[in-house]
Design a protein around this motif. Structure first.
Motif, PDB file in Angstrom:
ATOM      1  N   UNK A  59       0.829  -1.208   0.000  1.00 48.43           N
ATOM      2  CA  UNK A  59       0.000   0.000   0.000  1.00 48.43           C
ATOM      3  C   UNK A  59       0.867   1.264   0.000  1.00 48.43           C
ATOM      4  N   UNK A  60       0.440   2.287  -0.758  1.00 54.31           N
ATOM      5  CA  UNK A  60       1.230   3.501  -0.939  1.00 54.31           C
ATOM      6  C   UNK A  60       0.679   4.638  -0.082  1.00 54.31           C
ATOM      7  N   UNK A  61       1.488   5.197   0.808  1.00 53.37           N
ATOM      8  CA  UNK A  61       1.038   6.325   1.629  1.00 53.37           C
ATOM      9  C   UNK A  61       0.710   7.536   0.756  1.00 53.37           C
ATOM     10  N   UNK A  62      -0.268   8.319   1.188  1.00 54.10           N
ATOM     11  CA  UNK A  62      -0.738   9.466   0.421  1.00 54.10           C
ATOM     12  C   UNK A  62      -0.378  10.775   1.125  1.00 54.10           C
ATOM     13  N   UNK A  63      -0.243  11.821   0.328  1.00 54.89           N
ATOM     14  CA  UNK A  63       0.088  13.149   0.858  1.00 54.89           C
ATOM     15  C   UNK A  63       1.538  13.493   0.607  1.00 54.89           C
ATOM     16  N   UNK A  64       1.787  14.647  -0.030  1.00 53.52           N
ATOM     17  CA  UNK A  64       3.144  14.998  -0.439  1.00 53.52           C
ATOM     18  C   UNK A  64       3.775  16.078   0.425  1.00 53.52           C
TER      19      UNK A  64
END
Length: 302
Positions: A59-64
């Motif tokens: 799963x890929x974490x979101x928010x930059x």
């Protein structure tokens, strides 16, 4: 353990969820922070849909982008210490929509005490983008800047920067955002069919187009600028090049410079829409649908 908002597969919002993970430990050149606020940007849902490639491990974490307090410093990392209040871009493979995350020290700056965490979280991506977009081609006071997508976080910041430099700013957006755009000192132009004619009604010429929408919206107004080389797109660089313009060029100094501008109260990040981390899906949806005015921020503590 620490909570982080992720997408588990490439596709729609149904792939998003809040999961638990160990508090991440910083490597060389990284800072671990307790997140106090994180900005939400179009890149978040575009990444989830695979529009920016499919190189992220799932799963890929979101928010930059995020702002918070340093809790650990990676080996060989200088200039920061535990307890520092900072803002910056997340390290590769990390996400800002989290209770804890890692920032890249090279793209992190100290948070001035005059700036609230909620506002600081809008700086690394949105505010820095607006700074670069309004400085890539220099205008003189009185010249006309046309902003496409002026009602979002980047657009509102760009409009205010234009006001500081005494440009004539024309902000194109949906009519629901008229009051917000006019509060920056910009002249509101309704988007949609006939937009070029509406621009001509209020401006005899356009000296620079900054595009935050792309596609047909950009093509509809491209002829308004005498020199097509003065078209800059942060949203659709391919279309800008096709029209004779260019994509946005990012600089390393923009984050620090716009932080100073915000610190002295010359512009307002307009972090007007806030969500708890448990409601991060709603925050992303607000950005994805384009209905939010200003900047959308997620605050882990609610």
């Amino acid at each position: 353990m620490s909570k982080v908002y992720v997408f588990t597969d490439y596709g729609g919002p149904e792939t998003q969820q809040l999961i638990d993970r160990p508090i991440p430990e910083p490597g060389p050149g990284e800072l671990a922070i307790e997140v106090r606020a994180a900005g939400v940007n179009p890149a978040d849902w575009k990444m989830r849909e695979g529009r920016l490639g499919r190189a992220w491990s799932l799963p890929a974490p979101m928010g930059r982008e995020a702002a918070g307090v340093v809790i650990a410093v990676g080996g060989g990392t200088e200039g920061f210490a535990v307890g520092d209040e900072v803002l910056g871009l997340v390290a590769p493979g990390q996400g800002g929509l989290a209770e804890h995350t890692l920032l890249s020290a090279s793209t992190t700056v100290a948070k001035p005490e005059e700036i609230a965490f909620i506002d600081a979280a809008t700086i690394p991506v949105a505010a820095a983008t607006a700074y670069d977009a309004t400085h890539q081609i220099e205008l003189e006071p009185g010249q006309t800047l046309l902003l496409l997508g002026a009602g979002g976080g980047v657009g509102l910041m760009a409009a205010q920067i234009g006001r500081v430099h005494e440009f004539t700013v024309l902000g194109v957006a949906d009519v629901a955002k008229r009051e917000l755009i006019e509060s920056t000192g910009a002249a509101f132009i309704g988007s949609g069919s006939g937009v070029a004619d509406r621009v001509r009604e209020v401006a005899s010429s356009v000296d620079l187009i900054v595009d935050l929408v792309g596609g047909d919206a950009l093509r509809a107004v491209a002829d308004l600028v005498a020199d097509p080389g003065r078209i800059i797109s942060a949203a659709d660089p391919d279309a800008a090049v096709e029209l004779g313009g260019r994509g946005l060029a990012r600089t390393t100094e923009a984050m620090g410079k716009i932080t100073e501008v915000i610190q002295y109260g010359l512009v307002d990040p307009h972090a007007d829409t806030q969500y708890d981390l448990n409601d991060a899906g709603q925050a992303i949806a607000a950005v994805e649908t384009g209905h939010a005015g200003g900047k959308v921020v997620v605050v882990p503590e609610g």
